[in-house]
Design a protein around this motif. Structure first.
Motif, PDB file in Angstrom:
ATOM      1  N   LEU A 542      -1.929   1.466   4.029  1.00  9.25           N
ATOM      2  CA  LEU A 542      -2.576   0.259   3.536  1.00  9.25           C
ATOM      3  C   LEU A 542      -1.941  -0.942   4.226  1.00  9.25           C
ATOM      4  O   LEU A 542      -0.714  -1.102   4.224  1.00  9.25           O
ATOM      5  N   ILE A 543      -2.780  -1.779   4.827  1.00  6.39           N
ATOM      6  CA  ILE A 543      -2.289  -2.934   5.574  1.00  6.39           C
ATOM      7  C   ILE A 543      -2.712  -4.198   4.839  1.00  6.39           C
ATOM      8  O   ILE A 543      -3.869  -4.340   4.423  1.00  6.39           O
ATOM      9  N   ARG A 544      -1.760  -5.110   4.681  1.00  6.51           N
ATOM     10  CA  ARG A 544      -2.033  -6.388   4.025  1.00  6.51           C
ATOM     11  C   ARG A 544      -1.959  -7.506   5.059  1.00  6.51           C
ATOM     12  O   ARG A 544      -0.988  -7.602   5.820  1.00  6.51           O
ATOM     13  N   PHE A 545      -3.015  -8.329   5.094  1.00  7.68           N
ATOM     14  CA  PHE A 545      -3.042  -9.487   5.982  1.00  7.68           C
ATOM     15  C   PHE A 545      -2.920 -10.731   5.126  1.00  7.68           C
ATOM     16  O   PHE A 545      -3.782 -11.020   4.297  1.00  7.68           O
ATOM     17  N   ARG A 546      -1.808 -11.463   5.302  1.00  5.07           N
ATOM     18  CA  ARG A 546      -1.553 -12.649   4.502  1.00  5.07           C
ATOM     19  C   ARG A 546      -0.756 -13.640   5.339  1.00  5.07           C
ATOM     20  O   ARG A 546       0.194 -13.251   6.028  1.00  5.07           O
ATOM     21  N   ASP A 547      -1.134 -14.882   5.251  1.00  8.02           N
ATOM     22  CA  ASP A 547      -0.429 -15.954   5.983  1.00  8.02           C
ATOM     23  C   ASP A 547      -0.295 -15.633   7.465  1.00  8.02           C
ATOM     24  O   ASP A 547       0.749 -15.896   8.092  1.00  8.02           O
ATOM     25  N   GLY A 548      -1.356 -15.044   8.030  1.00  7.99           N
ATOM     26  CA  GLY A 548      -1.358 -14.782   9.468  1.00  7.99           C
ATOM     27  C   GLY A 548      -0.507 -13.616   9.909  1.00  7.99           C
ATOM     28  O   GLY A 548      -0.251 -13.452  11.106  1.00  7.99           O
ATOM     29  N   ARG A 549      -0.058 -12.748   8.989  1.00 11.77           N
ATOM     30  CA  ARG A 549       0.789 -11.607   9.349  1.00 11.77           C
ATOM     31  C   ARG A 549       0.254 -10.333   8.701  1.00 11.77           C
ATOM     32  O   ARG A 549      -0.294 -10.363   7.604  1.00 11.77           O
ATOM     33  N   PHE A 550       0.452  -9.210   9.426  1.00 11.87           N
ATOM     34  CA  PHE A 550       0.096  -7.894   8.909  1.00 11.87           C
ATOM     35  C   PHE A 550       1.354  -7.198   8.394  1.00 11.87           C
ATOM     36  O   PHE A 550       2.411  -7.252   9.033  1.00 11.87           O
ATOM     37  N   LYS A 551       1.238  -6.531   7.253  1.00 11.00           N
ATOM     38  CA  LYS A 551       2.327  -5.698   6.732  1.00 11.00           C
ATOM     39  C   LYS A 551       1.755  -4.357   6.314  1.00 11.00           C
ATOM     40  O   LYS A 551       0.713  -4.302   5.646  1.00 11.00           O
ATOM     41  N   THR A 552       2.439  -3.262   6.691  1.00 10.66           N
ATOM     42  CA  THR A 552       1.944  -1.915   6.431  1.00 10.66           C
ATOM     43  C   THR A 552       2.705  -1.282   5.268  1.00 10.66           C
ATOM     44  O   THR A 552       3.941  -1.339   5.203  1.00 10.66           O
ATOM     45  N   PHE A 553       1.961  -0.652   4.365  1.00  9.77           N
ATOM     46  CA  PHE A 553       2.532   0.133   3.264  1.00  9.77           C
ATOM     47  C   PHE A 553       2.124   1.583   3.505  1.00  9.77           C
ATOM     48  O   PHE A 553       0.970   1.960   3.308  1.00  9.77           O
ATOM     49  N   GLY A 554       3.089   2.393   3.960  1.00  7.96           N
ATOM     50  CA  GLY A 554       2.804   3.778   4.300  1.00  7.96           C
ATOM     51  C   GLY A 554       3.694   4.750   3.561  1.00  7.96           C
ATOM     52  O   GLY A 554       4.204   4.452   2.468  1.00  7.96           O
ATOM     53  N   HIS A 555       3.919   5.911   4.168  1.00  9.58           N
ATOM     54  CA  HIS A 555       4.705   6.973   3.530  1.00  9.58           C
ATOM     55  C   HIS A 555       6.083   6.482   3.116  1.00  9.58           C
ATOM     56  O   HIS A 555       6.570   6.808   2.022  1.00  9.58           O
ATOM     57  N   LYS A 556       6.749   5.713   3.970  1.00  6.09           N
ATOM     58  CA  LYS A 556       8.121   5.311   3.681  1.00  6.09           C
ATOM     59  C   LYS A 556       8.214   4.447   2.431  1.00  6.09           C
ATOM     60  O   LYS A 556       9.268   4.391   1.798  1.00  6.09           O
ATOM     61  N   LEU A 557       7.132   3.772   2.087  1.00 16.91           N
ATOM     62  CA  LEU A 557       7.125   2.929   0.893  1.00 16.91           C
ATOM     63  C   LEU A 557       6.416   3.595  -0.276  1.00 16.91           C
ATOM     64  O   LEU A 557       6.077   2.941  -1.258  1.00 16.91           O
ATOM     65  N   GLY A 558       6.180   4.915  -0.176  1.00 14.90           N
ATOM     66  CA  GLY A 558       5.662   5.663  -1.321  1.00 14.90           C
ATOM     67  C   GLY A 558       4.178   5.906  -1.318  1.00 14.90           C
ATOM     68  O   GLY A 558       3.652   6.469  -2.287  1.00 14.90           O
ATOM     69  N   MET A 559       3.446   5.525  -0.250  1.00 15.38           N
ATOM     70  CA  MET A 559       2.014   5.807  -0.205  1.00 15.38           C
ATOM     71  C   MET A 559       1.819   7.313  -0.003  1.00 15.38           C
ATOM     72  O   MET A 559       2.311   7.869   0.976  1.00 15.38           O
ATOM     73  N   PRO A 560       1.109   8.007  -0.895  1.00 19.60           N
ATOM     74  CA  PRO A 560       1.008   9.470  -0.785  1.00 19.60           C
ATOM     75  C   PRO A 560       0.315   9.943   0.485  1.00 19.60           C
ATOM     76  O   PRO A 560       0.593  11.022   0.977  1.00 19.60           O
ATOM     77  N   ALA A 603       4.543   3.459  -6.837  1.00 21.71           N
ATOM     78  CA  ALA A 603       4.343   4.551  -7.796  1.00 21.71           C
ATOM     79  C   ALA A 603       2.864   4.626  -8.132  1.00 21.71           C
ATOM     80  O   ALA A 603       2.422   4.172  -9.199  1.00 21.71           O
ATOM     81  N   PRO A 604       2.046   5.176  -7.237  1.00 22.07           N
ATOM     82  CA  PRO A 604       0.598   5.202  -7.480  1.00 22.07           C
ATOM     83  C   PRO A 604       0.204   6.255  -8.502  1.00 22.07           C
ATOM     84  O   PRO A 604       0.836   7.300  -8.626  1.00 22.07           O
ATOM     85  N   GLU A 605      -0.872   5.974  -9.239  1.00 18.05           N
ATOM     86  CA  GLU A 605      -1.520   6.988 -10.061  1.00 18.05           C
ATOM     87  C   GLU A 605      -2.448   7.789  -9.149  1.00 18.05           C
ATOM     88  O   GLU A 605      -3.178   7.219  -8.344  1.00 18.05           O
ATOM     89  N   ILE A 606      -2.419   9.123  -9.295  1.00 14.67           N
ATOM     90  CA  ILE A 606      -3.123  10.003  -8.359  1.00 14.67           C
ATOM     91  C   ILE A 606      -4.202  10.786  -9.094  1.00 14.67           C
ATOM     92  O   ILE A 606      -3.965  11.310 -10.184  1.00 14.67           O
ATOM     93  N   VAL A 607      -5.369  10.875  -8.493  1.00 13.50           N
ATOM     94  CA  VAL A 607      -6.449  11.736  -8.971  1.00 13.50           C
ATOM     95  C   VAL A 607      -6.771  12.710  -7.849  1.00 13.50           C
ATOM     96  O   VAL A 607      -7.028  12.297  -6.716  1.00 13.50           O
ATOM     97  N   ASP A 608      -6.740  14.015  -8.154  1.00 13.81           N
ATOM     98  CA  ASP A 608      -7.026  15.015  -7.134  1.00 13.81           C
ATOM     99  C   ASP A 608      -7.644  16.243  -7.800  1.00 13.81           C
ATOM    100  O   ASP A 608      -8.215  16.148  -8.890  1.00 13.81           O
ATOM    101  N   ARG A 609      -7.504  17.403  -7.163  1.00 18.02           N
ATOM    102  CA  ARG A 609      -8.103  18.622  -7.696  1.00 18.02           C
ATOM    103  C   ARG A 609      -7.607  18.940  -9.099  1.00 18.02           C
ATOM    104  O   ARG A 609      -8.343  19.499  -9.910  1.00 18.02           O
ATOM    105  N   ALA A 610      -6.359  18.592  -9.389  1.00 15.80           N
ATOM    106  CA  ALA A 610      -5.823  18.858 -10.718  1.00 15.80           C
ATOM    107  C   ALA A 610      -6.568  18.093 -11.803  1.00 15.80           C
ATOM    108  O   ALA A 610      -6.543  18.481 -12.972  1.00 15.80           O
ATOM    109  N   ASP A 611      -7.270  17.030 -11.433  1.00 19.63           N
ATOM    110  CA  ASP A 611      -7.984  16.201 -12.398  1.00 19.63           C
ATOM    111  C   ASP A 611      -9.489  16.423 -12.373  1.00 19.63           C
ATOM    112  O   ASP A 611     -10.224  15.727 -13.075  1.00 19.63           O
ATOM    113  N   GLY A 612      -9.969  17.372 -11.558  1.00 14.93           N
ATOM    114  CA  GLY A 612     -11.388  17.686 -11.573  1.00 14.93           C
ATOM    115  C   GLY A 612     -12.123  17.503 -10.270  1.00 14.93           C
ATOM    116  O   GLY A 612     -13.314  17.807 -10.186  1.00 14.93           O
ATOM    117  N   MET A 613     -11.465  16.978  -9.232  1.00 17.02           N
ATOM    118  CA  MET A 613     -12.126  16.883  -7.939  1.00 17.02           C
ATOM    119  C   MET A 613     -12.273  18.286  -7.355  1.00 17.02           C
ATOM    120  O   MET A 613     -11.311  19.049  -7.316  1.00 17.02           O
TER     121      MET A 613
END
Length: 1004
Positions: A542-560, A603-613
């Motif tokens: 997930l990339i955030r663009f704010r104040d003319g800058r991009f910041k990435t939120f990936g695996h290292k920051l807990g993105m599943p 700490a994201p909430e996750i929905v996957d096969r365990a929840d009915g997908m």
């Protein structure tokens, strides 16, 4: 071929209409429960492929702790939501049978199982006991049920029995009572303290210890075949399941009448759930859900239910329904996610796009066409494909005239709102640069933005097309996504970065080479906040663009997962993110906390096969790849249908703490049930495994754990989804193991969501470290000292007397007596030295023992010396003893002791801690020198086998764990660190040296 496809489509539409007709039905009264459509339930089925011992499930119950128990032909199984634990004749002491037909539990913690030929068995405090009712040994049990106290009703192939907790008969029926000799199929409560019994002779009601009850059969409207199940409804009506359907008795004294809608079905089990719905486990038609009036729904093979029904049907404390079939164990949950698929009317399971129209309907584009969902009805839209060739609907949008379809091979198709108006087509011949459309967006000014595989096109309300290609957008680039912000600016996702078209028409492009640099290549979706922040879903997080800058939120920051296809708002603060590994919900607050340093991981909430997908793979690379309906439900195109997620159900399920249990403790391979506390000798605690579980069967796969052992761990150990904690060589003392569980997201600060459990382990020290032994040794020393002193006094007295008598005559004798005194003094000194040596040295190897080691370590710590400590453990030493004998094992320990002396000579101290464990204390050595010393020891041992007296050769190796002490660390921390590194060396394959983090960092 086209004709066959049309036939298949017609069949699917007919099936969907039938299912929807089933689930809708006529209106019912306010007191009648509302039946959910079958597709809104999540079905999970376990078979032998999931470690069940047999696919046919005979009985199901939930015990007082919350475990699910299952009776099968090949043993009893306890299920904690993560794994099945088998109890059978091969692994369970005292259990003499494997074929079980039923299982039941009571609130007092007892559990009872009925076997097909070996009677009744009770499970209590981890032990199985056979119960043999008087005069009825070897019962051929068919069903069991708690009597609400401590007794049990037992149905057999030869009649009904009522027994107490210890197996004594309680029933007192008259001789010849039919209920005491008939084949019993089921037992159910009758609402007034009595029971109902389903049998080959009919239905018995009002059965008690003194009354065999009243028999109902074909004379009362029941079929002539045997009764399979009975259920007393809360409104007083009586239901009976038989070979040819369900029969109902509406009022006392009335005849039983067949329920017409299910008159042709065999019904093996009946259940009324907490909401008042009636469940029937049918032999050939899956699970039937009935409101007791005219509304029905069916869960069958179209929903993934396999196998024929059995007599097993139960609702657990979470409200989940469990059913047994001939093909495994089934759990039915009204979960967070539900999936609509081809068996329920979709034109194809591979769904590419989902769009929320202005009338509240959801349009679903798939690989073979499009569906429309509105007011609970699924409609297949007849798309006028060119030349009868079906196309894939990649994009969806709406204008005032109709719904636009972006296809993979036929350009744009607009289906008019007014069916009298003609369908509009736009393709390459009309000015589009390509016929493959991947993204559509209706602008606020009425324009239609069209993303093709070779660039962006704008269609004005008057029908004009404007081709927007070339710099600064990538030439001939694939447009994957489009988003209009609040100012009218257009964000454009491409295969090579992102573009932004300002309201004045100017364009800007961002990629890896621009300033600021867009950090990845692809942009799958955008979401613009009111403060100007833009969120971008990409193939790199997930990339955030704010104040003319991009910041990435990936695996290292807990993105599943880092491939994010769709971003949609979730309530006021959250974001919905779809990926090929499920769906995530994250609050914007968490990103702000990462910015401020208040947290280091999402700490994201996750929905996957365990929840009915049905599939975790949400589809992307098209637009829109997801939508929100008017109720706030999320609609997600996936590789196996379209999934809808209910955020309210998601929040409700995660609001409660799971019941957490520690179900066993394994000590050196011997499994013990986890009671209030356990006692063991510390020398036996070489390997201890605590097994635990969070009992929440609705959120299977979404449970995470952490644990801590007081006296060993200084902080919580994050275990993830692992349900075991392993410790080696635990110290003596009172140890308390704690475990906590939580349903993702794992925010441990929300204590109301955290389940906890703990168990005590009392580890007694070895006898030489116990206080009684120490007092005994001190007393023995004092006694010996007193005896020596007394003996010395007596010798002195005799010598004085002899000297007074022989002072003149026996000068020579006096000299001899003086020599004798010197000898006695030396003997006393030698005795004292021998006692000291025995107290501080190992008898076998001659090395200092654990006591001496702790004394030396304490001295070095008091002197604030820097030191290196190495814990040395002989690999597979038990195997050496078992294979070569204990004498040979002693030879190996002596040889290892000699290697240790040679290794530390002049540089430190070596000791034997006990068994095959030794310790090297290396003061004032550098970390590099200590590691070289350990490696030299390991190499010397490996290359120096022990040769026995008969010529046999024993080769052995050692595992070494090295820990470094800097000023400030205490003795126990140093030993614990060395112990951890020794376990790492063994886990990595043995015959190696492992060092702590400090050494590892020093060595690079």
């Amino acid at each position: 071929m086209a004709a066959m496809d049309r036939v298949r489509t017609a069949i699917r539409i007919a099936c969907a209409a039938f299912c929807l007709l089933l689930v809708s039905g006529p209106p019912v009264s306010a007191d009648t429960p509302q039946i959910k459509p079958a597709w809104r339930y999540n079905i999970r089925q376990w078979t032998t492929l999931d470690s069940l011992p047999h696919n046919k499930i005979h009985g199901i119950t939930q015990d007082a702790e919350g475990f699910i128990w299952v009776a099968t032909w090949n043993g009893l199984v306890r299920f904690d939501g993560d794994r099945f634990t088998l109890f059978d004749t091969r692994n369970t002491p005292g259990l003499r049978t494997r074929g079980f037909k039923s299982v039941a539990s009571n609130a007092q913690g007892d559990l009872i199982a009925g076997s097909s030929r070996q009677g009744i068995w009770r499970y209590l405090n981890g032990h199985w006991t056979a119960l043999s009712p008087e005069t009825l040994d070897n019962l051929w049990v068919t069903t069991v049920m708690s009597d609400g106290q401590l007794g049990w009703w037992v149905g057999t192939e030869r009649g009904l029995v009522h027994i107490d907790r210890n197996g004594r008969r309680l029933d007192q029926w008259p001789e010849g009572a039919v209920v005491a000799s008939a084949w019993i199929n089921g037992i159910a409560p009758d609402g007034d303290g009595t029971i109902m019994v389903s049998s080959e002779d009919g239905l018995f009601t009002g059965v008690s210890d003194t009354s065999p009850g009243t028999l109902f059969n074909e004379n009362d409207g029941l079929p002539s075949s045997m009764v399979l199940a009975a259920l007393r409804l809360r409104d007083g009506r009586l239901l009976v399941g038989a070979d040819n359907g369900v029969y109902v008795r509406n009022t006392p004294g009335a005849r039983f009448e067949s329920v017409p809608q299910i008159s042709a079905l065999r019904v093996d089990a009946l259940l009324q759930d907490d909401e008042g719905n009636i469940w029937a486990n049918t032999n050939d038609n899956g699970l039937l859900i009935w409101d007791g009036d005219r509304d029905f729904s069916r869960i069958d093979s179209a929903m993934g239910l396999r196998g024929r029904a059995t007599f097993a049907l139960m609702q657990d404390r979470e409200g989940l329904v469990w059913a047994g079939t001939s093909d495994g164990l089934v759990r039915v949950a009204d979960g967070v996610a539900r999936t609509l698929h081809a068996d329920l009317g979709l034109v194809d399971n591979y769904v590419r796009s989902a769009f929320a129209a202005s009338d509240g309907s959801i349009w679903i584009g798939s690989a073979r066409g499009v569906n429309r969902w509105h007011d609970g009805q699924l409609q297949t839209i007849d798309v006028p494909w060119q030349d009868g060739r079906e196309g894939s609907v990649m994009g969806l949008a709406e204008d005032s005239e109709g719904i636009w379809l972006g296809t993979d091979n036929q350009g744009l198709i607009r289906l008019p709102h007014d069916p009298k108006q003609p369908v509009l087509r736009i393709g390459r011949a009309d000015g589009l640069p390509a016929n493959q459309i991947r993204a559509l967006l209706g602008g606020r000014d009425g324009s239609l933005w069209i993303g093709t595989i070779v660039g962006l096109v704008r269609r004005f309300p008057d029908g004009r097309l404007e081709d927007i290609r070339g710099m600064p957008l990538p030439e001939n680039g694939v447009v994957r996504s489009l988003h209009e912000d609040a100012n009218g600016g257009l964000w454009i996702g491409t295969a090579n970065g992102v573009g932004y078209r300002a309201p004045d028409g100017t364009l800007r492009h961002y990629d890896r080479r621009t300033d600021p640099a867009y950090p990845v290549e692809t942009a799958f979706d955008f979401l613009a906040d009111s403060d100007g922040t833009v969120w971008i879903g990409s193939d790199g997080g997930l990339i955030r663009f704010r104040d003319g800058r991009f910041k990435t939120f990936g695996h290292k920051l807990g993105m599943p997962n880092e491939s994010l296809f769709r971003i949609l708002p979730a309530n006021e603060d959250g974001l919905w993110l779809t990926s090929d590994q499920g769906v995530f919900r994250i609050s914007r607050t968490q990103f702000a906390e990462i910015d401020s340093g208040q947290r280091n991981r999402l700490a994201p909430e996750i929905v996957d096969r365990a929840d009915g997908m049905r599939s975790n793979q949400a589809n992307g690379n098209t637009f829109p790849a997801g939508a929100l309906d008017r109720d706030g439900h999320l609609w997600i195109p996936t590789a196996d249908g379209v999934v809808t997620v209910d955020p309210r159900a998601m929040s409700a399920q995660q609001a409660t703490a799971p019941r957490t249990v520690i179900h066993s403790i394994s000590i050196n391979g011997e499994v013990h049930p986890a009671g209030d506390s356990l006692h063991a000798r510390s020398r036996d605690l070489n390997r201890v495994i605590f097994s635990f579980a969070g009992l929440n069967f609705r959120n299977l796969g979404n449970m995470v754990y952490r644990y801590r052992l007081d006296g060993v761990d200084s902080h919580w150990i994050e275990a993830g989804t692992s349900t075991e904690a392993v410790y080696t060589n635990l110290p003596a003392g009172h140890l308390v193991f704690h475990v906590e569980s939580i349903i993702r997201p794992d925010d441990w600060g929300m204590r109301q969501r955290v389940g906890t459990a703990s168990v005590s382990l009392h580890a007694s020290p070895p006898f030489w470290e116990s206080w009684p032994f120490r007092f005994a040794m001190l007393a023995l020393f004092l006694i010996i000292f007193a005896l020596v002193q007394r003996a010395t006094q007596m010798v002195h007295i005799r010598r004085q007397r002899a000297l007074s008598l022989l002072v003149e005559k026996r000068t020579a004798e006096l000299q001899e007596k003086n020599k004798a005194l010197e000898v006695a003094s030396r003997e006393r000194q030698q005795l004292l030295e021998q006692l000291e040596l025995q107290a501080t040295h190992d008898e076998l190897t001659g090395l200092p023992n654990r006591r001496a080691a702790r004394r030396e370590l304490a001295r070095l710590v008091d002197e604030q010396r820097i030191m290196q400590v190495a814990l040395v453990d002989a690999d597979h030493f038990k195997h050496i003893n078992d294979t070569w004998g204990h004498d040979a094992g002693d030879r190996v320990l002596v040889a290892l002791g000699d290697h240790l002396r040679d290794t530390v000579a002049g540089r430190g101290t070596c000791t034997r801690l006990g068994g095959e464990e030794f310790l090297m204390i290396l003061p004032d050595l550098s970390q590099e020198d200590a590691l070289e010393c350990c490696e030299a020891l390991r190499s010397a041992v490996e290359s120096s086998p022990v040769v026995l007296a008969d010529g046999r050769v024993i080769r052995y190796t050692v595992s070494v764990g090295l820990s470094s002490r800097t000023r400030g660390a205490d003795v126990q921390t140093l030993l614990n660190q060395a112990d951890v590194q020794t376990y790492r060396a063994k886990a990595a394959g043995r015959n190696r040296v492992c060092a702590d983090a400090a050494v590892a960092q020093l060595l690079g």
